[in-house]
Every structure is written in structure tokens, then in C-alpha cells.
Design an enzyme around this catalytic site. Sequence first.
Site, PDB file in Angstrom:
ATOM      1  N   SER A 135      34.461  46.470  37.233  1.00 19.10           N
ATOM      2  CA  SER A 135      34.587  45.990  35.924  1.00 19.10           C
ATOM      3  C   SER A 135      33.519  45.023  35.764  1.00 19.10           C
ATOM      4  O   SER A 135      33.884  43.789  35.434  1.00 19.10           O
ATOM      5  CB  SER A 135      35.940  45.710  35.746  1.00 19.10           C
ATOM      6  OG  SER A 135      36.241  45.548  34.446  1.00 19.10           O
ATOM      7  N   LYS A 138      41.629  52.535  33.175  1.00 22.43           N
ATOM      8  CA  LYS A 138      40.888  51.142  33.208  1.00 22.43           C
ATOM      9  C   LYS A 138      41.853  50.178  33.001  1.00 22.43           C
ATOM     10  O   LYS A 138      42.813  50.229  32.296  1.00 22.43           O
ATOM     11  CB  LYS A 138      39.965  51.014  31.912  1.00 22.43           C
ATOM     12  CG  LYS A 138      39.017  49.800  32.111  1.00 22.43           C
ATOM     13  CD  LYS A 138      37.864  49.958  33.242  1.00 22.43           C
ATOM     14  CE  LYS A 138      37.051  48.908  33.292  1.00 22.43           C
ATOM     15  NZ  LYS A 138      37.923  47.602  34.035  1.00 22.43           N
ATOM     16  N   LYS A 197      35.377  47.880  28.166  1.00 20.42           N
ATOM     17  CA  LYS A 197      34.447  48.715  28.564  1.00 20.42           C
ATOM     18  C   LYS A 197      34.483  50.116  28.658  1.00 20.42           C
ATOM     19  O   LYS A 197      33.503  51.089  29.060  1.00 20.42           O
ATOM     20  CB  LYS A 197      34.500  48.359  30.224  1.00 20.42           C
ATOM     21  CG  LYS A 197      33.971  46.975  30.586  1.00 20.42           C
ATOM     22  CD  LYS A 197      33.725  46.680  31.889  1.00 20.42           C
ATOM     23  CE  LYS A 197      33.396  45.210  32.176  1.00 20.42           C
ATOM     24  NZ  LYS A 197      34.378  44.086  32.104  1.00 20.42           N
ATOM     25  N   SER A 222      38.796  43.868  29.533  1.00 25.88           N
ATOM     26  CA  SER A 222      38.107  44.668  30.055  1.00 25.88           C
ATOM     27  C   SER A 222      38.465  46.085  29.682  1.00 25.88           C
ATOM     28  O   SER A 222      37.575  47.281  30.171  1.00 25.88           O
ATOM     29  CB  SER A 222      38.082  44.746  31.771  1.00 25.88           C
ATOM     30  OG  SER A 222      36.997  43.514  31.978  1.00 25.88           O
TER      31      SER A 222
END
Length: 375
Positions: free
Chosen positions: A166, A268, A109, A106
Site C-alpha cells: 500500500s 484492498k 488506491k 488506502s
Amino acid sequence: MCGLRCKGGAVKIRASAGSVRIRIALMGLGQISPLHWLRVVGLLVTLLVVSAEWDQTVARSARNDSPKRVIHGPNYRPPYAAIVFDDKSGFVLHEVSADEPRHPASLTKIMTLYLLFEQLGDGKFKLDTPLQISPRAAVQNPTKLGLKANQTITVEDAIRGLVTKSANDAAVVVAEAIAGSEEEFAKLMTLKARALGMASTTYVNASGLPAQEQITTARDQAVLGRAIQHRFPGYYRYFATPSFHYKGVEMHNHNALLRQVKGVDGIKTGYTEASGYNLVSSVRRNEKHIVAVVLGGTSNAARDARMRELIEDHISQASTQRTVPIVREANGQPSADGQWALYLASQVLRDRIARLYGNDDNVFAHVRRHNSSGP
């Protein structure tokens, strides 16, 4: 004045002779033998004379040019990689396997949001713009917001869902809104990676869900972690969102360090079985700023503990004064900055010197000390 081409994972730099001065961390190499010094100079000359211009043909084929590297088999265990980058001096304060291919999970992202922030900055979207939810977006695997097909979600809610939950469904909604399909959006993501100098990163989806060909490196993620702050400081603040209420449900940010470590302002987390537990962190303390990356953690707790160690061990070494340019795109657009391309050239040279002389810390330690006290 200079150009940059990323093709087949290689970064090449050209600069007109005599027209620029590159401030490279080579001070203190006086004790190196004359033969070795000639080899170092030769590397610099090579960097300056290799011609490579960004052009649209290369840009359009960037994803196709990226090698399809198989980096794991049936008995694969995610390997560790890490880097700590001093944002103001440009020095790498720590690295382990920073250029080895890894799956981003992720962390993908971050690039999805980079392209969304770009749309906001260009006035193509507003925070309250409704985005259509397609059936394909609605059926994405968790984690997700539980979006319903043929409904809408605002841009701002999509951003908050991406940075906290997420949300994979929100990632596809954003991709389709910008590029028409997730496949076309992934091509744009890879093109943007090349523009930022992320030569070892290839994207194939907007969420980070498992994909063999979707690869990155710790160094590339550090570049992206810096770039999104430099270009979009106003929108970057969303990465510090502690929680998000959507449809009556409160969702907490997966990045626990936001609440636990002084100075952490983003950015993140990520996890798949193939990637292990990943984290990109940004920390500001006492006018210092570092971006650190941990890939391949064995658990959330182990990854977070390792990140804490890296932050506490290295932030004291960071500079309080900016001596390198902020990250810019080198794609011929108005935001392109020749200084950034030259800085990338200096980093390539620095990495080659490290490989020639072995221990990077021994060669460059005193340069870090010099730089931390300002120019």
C-alpha cells in the site's frame, strides 16, 4: 437512450418512455395497499422523467460540486459501516450505514489502480514502462517502498507495491505519470467515480493519506470493487499477490484474508486514524460472487473477523446466475452501457421503497430467493 448525471451528490436518471423495460425487484408487493402502490409507481415515474445528461461541463466541475462535509471533530471515533453486494443479482444482502460519509484511507488506491489499468488497457503504458520518481513522491509518509527521487520504477512494480505494501510513494508516482500532478490526478479520480455512479465519493489525493474532503461510502466502494474486476479482469489478478520482493525486501500483502478465507481473491485494506480499519473483499465460491465492504473497524483483527462473519453469513444467499449487467461507465465513452444507467435507476427506486416501508429484508426477501434460483 438514457443518460446519467451526478451533481452535488445526487444521481438522476432519464429514459425515453416506452423504449426500455427495467427489470426491477418489485415482485411480491401485492399485499401493499393501493395507496402505497401508487406512491411506488409515482417514484418510478419520477425517475424516468427527470432529465439529466452527462456533459463535459459537469464532468469538469464534479469535484468542485461535491459538498465539503465535516464528518468528524477532535473527539471523533471512526463509525462503522458495511455492505455485502451480490455481484450477479445486484441485490444488497446486508448493509449498515452504507450511504454515510466515511474516509476511504488506502481504499483510495483502488481508484488509483483503476486509472492505471485504464492506461495499460489503452496502450499508453506497458508493464515495463519506467515511471519517474519525483522528490515529492519520494518524501511521502509511510507506508512506502522507500523510492529515491530522480530514479524510476516500472509500472508493474508500482502496481505490486500498491496492492501489497500500500505504498504511498508509488501512488504519487502513478498520479504524476498519468496527470502531471497529484492534484490533477485526484480530479480525474473524482470524474471516474462519477462515471461509475459513485455519487458520494470525492478524491483529493492518490494515496488515501489523511484529507478532510476525501470521502466515500461503503456502497460506493462496493461499486468500485465490482467495476475494477468487470473492466480489467486481467489486471485485477494483481490484487491477489501474496507478497512482493523489491530491492531485496519481501513485502507481504496487508489483506490477510487472501490466505485465510476460501474464495477471497482481493481486494484492498486501508487505515488512518480518521477512517479506522477498512477492507473491501471479493469472494468467489461455487459460481457465486460477492463484494463486501467494512469501514471503521477498531483493529485489523476486529475488521477481519467482521468481514469473515459477513462472508459466511451471506454468500449462501448469492445468485449463481447473472441477472444484472456488469458495471459500466456512463460518461459517453465507448464503454458506456445504457443498461447500467437503467440498473442504477432501479437501485435508486429500490432504496426509496426501502425507506418508505422500513425493513428492506421484509419487502425484498422473497425476491432474493426467487433470483437465486435464476430468471
